[in-house]
Design an enzyme around this catalytic site. Structure first.
Site, PDB file in Angstrom:
ATOM      1  N   ALA A 304       0.835  -1.197   0.000  1.00  0.00           N
ATOM      2  CA  ALA A 304       0.000   0.000   0.000  1.00  0.00           C
ATOM      3  C   ALA A 304       0.872   1.250   0.000  1.00  0.00           C
ATOM      4  O   ALA A 304       1.978   1.246   0.553  1.00  0.00           O
ATOM      5  CB  ALA A 304      -0.922  -0.011   1.219  1.00  0.00           C
ATOM      6  N   GLY A 306       2.465   4.757   1.050  1.00  0.00           N
ATOM      7  CA  GLY A 306       2.747   5.310   2.371  1.00  0.00           C
ATOM      8  C   GLY A 306       3.961   4.685   3.004  1.00  0.00           C
ATOM      9  O   GLY A 306       4.566   3.738   2.476  1.00  0.00           O
ATOM     10  N   GLY A 309       4.850   0.301   7.902  1.00  0.00           N
ATOM     11  CA  GLY A 309       4.629   0.259   9.338  1.00  0.00           C
ATOM     12  C   GLY A 309       5.601  -0.665  10.047  1.00  0.00           C
ATOM     13  O   GLY A 309       6.119  -1.620   9.463  1.00  0.00           O
ATOM     14  N   LYS A 325      -4.081  -5.877   6.194  1.00  0.00           N
ATOM     15  CA  LYS A 325      -3.044  -5.628   7.190  1.00  0.00           C
ATOM     16  C   LYS A 325      -2.700  -6.938   7.905  1.00  0.00           C
ATOM     17  O   LYS A 325      -3.585  -7.570   8.498  1.00  0.00           O
ATOM     18  CB  LYS A 325      -3.501  -4.574   8.192  1.00  0.00           C
ATOM     19  CG  LYS A 325      -4.000  -3.295   7.527  1.00  0.00           C
ATOM     20  CD  LYS A 325      -4.548  -2.282   8.508  1.00  0.00           C
ATOM     21  CE  LYS A 325      -3.445  -1.572   9.254  1.00  0.00           C
ATOM     22  NZ  LYS A 325      -3.984  -0.412  10.021  1.00  0.00           N
ATOM     23  N   ASP A 360     -13.343   1.570  10.417  1.00  0.00           N
ATOM     24  CA  ASP A 360     -13.867   0.258  10.790  1.00  0.00           C
ATOM     25  C   ASP A 360     -12.908  -0.830  10.308  1.00  0.00           C
ATOM     26  O   ASP A 360     -12.239  -0.682   9.282  1.00  0.00           O
ATOM     27  CB  ASP A 360     -15.245   0.050  10.171  1.00  0.00           C
ATOM     28  CG  ASP A 360     -15.936  -1.191  10.697  1.00  0.00           C
ATOM     29  OD1 ASP A 360     -15.699  -1.552  11.866  1.00  0.00           O
ATOM     30  OD2 ASP A 360     -16.705  -1.807   9.945  1.00  0.00           O
TER      31      ASP A 360
END
Length: 558
Positions: A304, A306, A309, A325, A360
């Site tokens: 994705a 960005g 993480g 995720k 959500d």
């Protein structure tokens, strides 16, 4: 038959909890309403788990035989045939089946599957009340208010109808060139969430129709109209994937979803089922929709956009508006949490009032997709960094656990690449998002823009939950004065506890520059001092449920 009886018990309990909402709203019992919301969220698991255990006891070793479940499926299909909630019943059956078999992918022998898009029935007169607009907007709205009775009664329906009519006519003049409408269709059911209630429908003129929502509040023991919405985007925000589930009575969920879909055609069916409280059916619709997208597309799963993480590996299918995720096997410093801590954080979000600022999440297990649909570099990273969760089986990639969220544009990318005005607007709403979360007793923990995203409506939403916590668990402190700013020693000149936060430092982490920095400071300078945070804590600890509205200030009548 036992599984069907369990489903019936679930639907009875679900309806009983939902039916409490009008009385909670009329009596202003906000904390009791929140307890109801939590009870209903837990109801599915609390009903399904004993049912699965009962089947295991009854069938013994045969409970794990596919042939047995195929026969059960045929019998169950007969029980639910003709029911208005048959699709919900089938999802309940599938949940039990997957709990027993830990099915990888799908197994049509032991669960209900469908490759076709959902067939949604048209809303009829049993679902809608239609009012004539020929006598004028104010008269029609007064008639609409009279059609809905609350035990607390209306404070001043004539005033509200007059004010609402003025707002609605102004909106319709802007949209259609003239005020007024021919007919108003309103759903007979009222939508309740947190401290608000909503009348939902549409206004029609010829072949044109626009969504119509009246937002209701009970500030003083009598019901008032707080806002008028007559735009698809505004209605979509009310039913956003960033808010908790409505309590709304409906004997025919598919028909209710179908009508809402006509008001908000861009909103996925999965999200509409989730919005009215059937999150498990929403999960089913999301998965089936993903399979249909894979069948009609050729693009691959890729990382994705960005910053990567430290806790999650995040990937997406470019042609599909969702991110996936997967939790990493281990977290690099300075992260000190473990896998269970992350799971607990994401489940906290599931249970908590999300105030329109928390995306959500749907949790999936044992999904399987062809290797050919994965970018090789992504697959290599998944297998290297999440081997506890991701494995290869033949020509398939098996994902034993993952979360899905709606795909958003990372805020750091927006601030870096958008034009000046767009960046300023995003920075201002960034501050609004932080405020709204605080009002909901949530502190993001990590206010880096990379952990926030922008929706298609321009709203900033938080979506990275591994550092999230309750606001009341944080110790907000002022930086001690008199420290030597030139001292670059590793240790600070004062003690810092694990729950300490210094609001003055938040701006440093945000990394805002230029016009975006200026815009944030113009509107939200108070977020950089302790007073705002301590006041929010005080109000929450005193038992206040602070208002967070799903519509702009200018839409309010007061």
């Amino acid at each position: 038959m036992r599984l069907f009886r369990a489903y019936e018990a679930y639907t009875r309990a679900f309806a009983e909890i939902t039916r409490r909402a009008p009385a909670r709203f009329a009596a202003r019992h906000w904390h009791v309403a929140r307890a109801d919301a939590y009870e209903r969220l837990e109801l599915y698991r609390r009903t399904l788990d004993p049912a699965v255990a009962d089947l295991s006891t009854l069938l013994g070793a045969e409970v794990e035989e596919t042939a047995v479940w195929s026969a059960m499926k045929a019998a169950f299909e007969g029980f639910v045939a003709g029911r208005a909630d048959a699709e919900l019943a089938e999802t309940f059956f599938n949940s039990a089946s997957r709990r027993i078999f830990h099915t990888v992918g799908v197994d049509p022998r032991a669960e209900f599957v469908s490759a076709a898009p959902p067939s949604l029935p048209e809303a009829g007169s049993d679902l809608l009340v239609t009012l004539d607009g020929g006598a004028g907007t104010e008269a029609a709205l007064l008639q609409a208010l009279a059609a809905f009775r609350f035990s607390a009664d209306w404070e001043d329906p004539a005033r509200d109808a007059r004010q609402a009519a003025g707002r609605l006519d102004a909106m319709l003049k802007g949209a259609w060139g003239a005020p007024g409408f021919e007919a108003l269709d309103l759903l007979r059911c009222v939508f309740f969430r947190s401290k608000g209630a909503y009348l939902v429908g549409r206004v029609r003129r010829g072949k044109d129709a626009r969504p119509f929502v009246l937002a209701l509040l009970n500030p003083r023991g009598r019901i008032v109209v707080d806002a008028v919405l007559a735009d698809g985007d505004e209605a979509s925000i009310v039913f956003s994937f960033t808010r908790s589930y409505f309590h709304v009575e409906s004997s025919h969920p598919a028909a209710l979803v179908a009508f809402l879909k006509t008001l908000m055609p861009k909103k996925p069916v999965a999200e509409l089922y989730t919005a009215i409280g059937f999150n498990k059916r929403g999960k089913t619709e999301l998965f089936r929709d993903l399979l249909r997208q894979l069948a009609k597309s050729e693009d691959r799963f890729v990382e994705a956009p960005g910053v990567a993480g430290m806790v999650m590996l995040v990937f997406t299918l470019p042609s599909y508006d969702v991110v996936f995720k997967v939790i990493r096997d281990s977290f690099a410093p300075p992260k000190t949490t473990g896998r269970q801590d992350v799971l607990d954080k994401y489940r906290l979000v599931f249970h908590h009032a999300r105030a329109g600022r928390l995306a959500d999440v749907q949790e999936f297990e044992h999904l399987s997709f062809p290797i050919s649909r994965f970018d090789p570099q992504l697959l290599e990273r998944l297998l290297a960094a999440a081997s506890r969760t991701v494995e290869l089986r033949g020509n398939e990639v098996v994902l034993h656990h993952l979360f899905t969220e709606r795909r958003l544009t990372p805020l750091d990318i927006v601030l870096r690449e958008a034009g000046t005005e767009a960046a300023r607007a995003a920075a201002v709403d960034f501050g609004e998002a932080i405020r709204d979360l605080a009002k909901a007793n949530i502190f993001p923990g990590d206010v880096l823009p990379k952990n926030f995203g922008l929706t298609r409506h321009g709203r900033v939403v938080f979506y990275d939950y591994d550092e999230i916590c309750f606001l009341t668990d944080v110790n907000f402190r002022e930086l001690p004065g008199g420290s030597d700013e030139g001292d670059e020693s590793a240790e600070p000149p004062f003690w810092v506890g694990p729950d300490d936060v210094f609001p003055e430092e938040l701006f440093t982490f945000m990394g805002l520059r230029g016009p975006a920095r200026e815009a944030f400071l113009e509107r939200h300078a108070d977020l950089l001092g302790v007073r705002f945070w301590l006041d929010a804590q005080r109000r929450t600890r005193a038992g206040e449920i602070i208002d967070v509205f799903p519509y702009a200030r200018e839409r309010r009548l007061g």
